[in-house]
Design a protein around this motif. Structure first.
Motif, mmCIF file in Angstrom:
data_model
loop_
_atom_site.group_PDB
_atom_site.id
_atom_site.type_symbol
_atom_site.label_atom_id
_atom_site.label_comp_id
_atom_site.label_asym_id
_atom_site.label_seq_id
_atom_site.Cartn_x
_atom_site.Cartn_y
_atom_site.Cartn_z
ATOM 1 N N LYS A 1 41.732 36.577 39.955
ATOM 2 C CA LYS A 1 43.065 36.007 40.193
ATOM 3 C C LYS A 1 43.811 36.801 41.260
ATOM 4 N N SER A 2 43.643 38.136 41.245
ATOM 5 C CA SER A 2 44.383 38.976 42.191
ATOM 6 C C SER A 2 43.984 38.705 43.638
ATOM 7 N N ILE A 3 42.766 38.194 43.839
ATOM 8 C CA ILE A 3 42.343 37.864 45.212
ATOM 9 C C ILE A 3 42.365 36.352 45.447
ATOM 10 N N GLY A 4 42.914 35.620 44.486
ATOM 11 C CA GLY A 4 43.046 34.170 44.650
ATOM 12 C C GLY A 4 41.755 33.406 44.438
ATOM 13 N N TRP A 5 40.784 34.021 43.768
ATOM 14 C CA TRP A 5 39.483 33.383 43.583
ATOM 15 C C TRP A 5 39.191 33.109 42.110
ATOM 16 N N ALA A 6 40.176 32.479 41.444
ATOM 17 C CA ALA A 6 40.008 31.997 40.067
ATOM 18 C C ALA A 6 40.718 30.648 39.979
ATOM 19 N N ASP A 7 40.226 29.785 39.089
ATOM 20 C CA ASP A 7 40.836 28.458 38.972
ATOM 21 C C ASP A 7 42.044 28.479 38.034
ATOM 22 N N GLU A 8 42.653 27.323 37.856
ATOM 23 C CA GLU A 8 43.870 27.211 37.054
ATOM 24 C C GLU A 8 43.645 27.605 35.596
ATOM 25 N N GLU A 9 42.418 27.399 35.093
ATOM 26 C CA GLU A 9 42.099 27.768 33.714
ATOM 27 C C GLU A 9 41.772 29.253 33.571
ATOM 28 N N GLY A 10 41.747 29.968 34.678
ATOM 29 C CA GLY A 10 41.459 31.389 34.632
ATOM 30 C C GLY A 10 39.984 31.729 34.730
ATOM 31 N N ARG A 11 39.162 30.764 35.106
ATOM 32 C CA ARG A 11 37.739 31.037 35.284
ATOM 33 C C ARG A 11 37.497 31.506 36.712
ATOM 34 N N THR A 12 36.603 32.444 36.824
ATOM 35 C CA THR A 12 36.251 33.008 38.117
ATOM 36 C C THR A 12 35.525 31.985 38.971
ATOM 37 N N TYR A 13 35.892 31.900 40.245
ATOM 38 C CA TYR A 13 35.119 31.090 41.174
ATOM 39 C C TYR A 13 33.795 31.790 41.444
ATOM 40 N N ARG A 14 32.880 31.080 42.042
ATOM 41 C CA ARG A 14 31.595 31.652 42.436
ATOM 42 C C ARG A 14 31.772 32.273 43.826
ATOM 43 N N TYR A 15 31.521 33.578 43.933
ATOM 44 C CA TYR A 15 31.687 34.260 45.205
ATOM 45 C C TYR A 15 30.835 35.512 45.278
ATOM 46 N N ALA A 16 30.752 36.081 46.469
ATOM 47 C CA ALA A 16 30.058 37.361 46.672
ATOM 48 C C ALA A 16 30.885 38.226 47.606
ATOM 49 N N ILE A 17 30.901 39.512 47.299
ATOM 50 C CA ILE A 17 31.593 40.501 48.125
ATOM 51 C C ILE A 17 30.631 41.672 48.324
ATOM 52 N N VAL A 18 30.534 42.140 49.554
ATOM 53 C CA VAL A 18 29.764 43.350 49.833
ATOM 54 C C VAL A 18 30.752 44.403 50.294
ATOM 55 N N ILE A 19 30.671 45.558 49.652
ATOM 56 C CA ILE A 19 31.565 46.679 49.957
ATOM 57 C C ILE A 19 30.690 47.831 50.447
ATOM 58 N N ASP A 20 31.049 48.388 51.575
ATOM 59 C CA ASP A 20 30.299 49.529 52.119
ATOM 60 C C ASP A 20 31.245 50.713 52.233
ATOM 61 N N HIS A 21 31.098 51.655 51.310
ATOM 62 C CA HIS A 21 31.936 52.858 51.271
ATOM 63 C C HIS A 21 33.426 52.519 51.322
ATOM 64 N N GLY A 22 33.816 51.590 50.447
ATOM 65 C CA GLY A 22 35.217 51.234 50.284
ATOM 66 C C GLY A 22 35.733 50.144 51.204
ATOM 67 N N LYS A 23 34.911 49.710 52.141
ATOM 68 C CA LYS A 23 35.336 48.685 53.097
ATOM 69 C C LYS A 23 34.548 47.387 52.854
ATOM 70 N N VAL A 24 35.268 46.281 52.794
ATOM 71 C CA VAL A 24 34.632 44.980 52.603
ATOM 72 C C VAL A 24 33.931 44.580 53.901
ATOM 73 N N ILE A 25 32.628 44.258 53.793
ATOM 74 C CA ILE A 25 31.895 43.820 54.983
ATOM 75 C C ILE A 25 31.448 42.364 54.876
ATOM 76 N N TYR A 26 31.575 41.785 53.680
ATOM 77 C CA TYR A 26 31.228 40.381 53.453
ATOM 78 C C TYR A 26 32.030 39.904 52.263
ATOM 79 N N ALA A 27 32.627 38.739 52.385
ATOM 80 C CA ALA A 27 33.373 38.140 51.279
ATOM 81 C C ALA A 27 33.387 36.635 51.479
ATOM 82 N N GLN A 28 32.671 35.939 50.617
ATOM 83 C CA GLN A 28 32.572 34.487 50.738
ATOM 84 C C GLN A 28 32.688 33.834 49.371
ATOM 85 N N LYS A 29 33.466 32.756 49.321
ATOM 86 C CA LYS A 29 33.637 31.965 48.108
ATOM 87 C C LYS A 29 32.960 30.616 48.322
#
Length: 168
Positions: A121-149
């Motif tokens: 929810k904090s990143i806007g990637w959850a639906d109205e019922e509070g279920r998580t959307y399907r997504y992937a995030i890659v973090i490299d030493h604290g920095k996001v290098i990939y984020a797709q929903k």
């Protein structure tokens, strides 16, 4: 907070719920004790792939999403990935059982609970019922290098293991 995008710093204070795998409790009917998993701290100096999905034991998630990461785990490790984690709104007991049902042992893949989809929810990637959307995030030493929903609920394109492998 808005959706994460490449170049963003992974947020501080991100904590999930988690039951560490222990051999003595390998049986799916055994329950461990949930603990807090401070992702911001644990992932600060690592390369991490976190993929999220609507729920444990659901069709696309169980038939394709998690199995794709299990199958591609060696390739992800070859690309320098230190941690692979799956995230859903289910509680830590369900996530632990789901890991066991998939034959995942140790910390090969962390099955993390995002209670009430707080992080999603904090990143806007959850639906109205509070279920998580399907997504992937890659973090490299604290920095996001990939984020797709994913573009739709039962679609598995940008968050599947093969797509992440191509991107990193």
């Amino acid at each position: 907070m808005s959706a994460l995008k490449p170049g963003d710093k992974f947020p501080d204070g991100v904590v999930f719920s988690y039951i560490p795998y222990v051999e003595e409790q390998a049986d799916i009917k055994s329950c461990g004790i949930p603990i807090n998993y401070n992702a911001s701290k644990e992932w600060a100096d690592k390369k991490v792939v976190v993929f999220a999905l609507p729920g444990a034991f659901t069709p696309v998630c169980s038939a394709a999403h998690v199995p794709g990461y299990i199958e591609n785990l060696p390739k992800l490790k070859e690309k320098g990935v230190d941690v692979v984690a799956v995230l859903a709104y289910n509680d830590a007991y369900v996530m632990s059982a789901w890991g066991k049902a998939n034959g995942v042992k140790g910390d090969d893949i962390l099955f993390l609970s995002d209670p009430e989809a707080k992080f999603s929810k904090s990143i806007g990637w959850a639906d109205e019922e509070g279920r998580t959307y399907r997504y992937a995030i890659v973090i490299d030493h604290g920095k996001v290098i990939y984020a797709q929903k994913e573009r739709a609920k039962n679609v598995l394109e940008v968050s599947k293991a093969e797509a992440v492998l191509e991107a990193i």
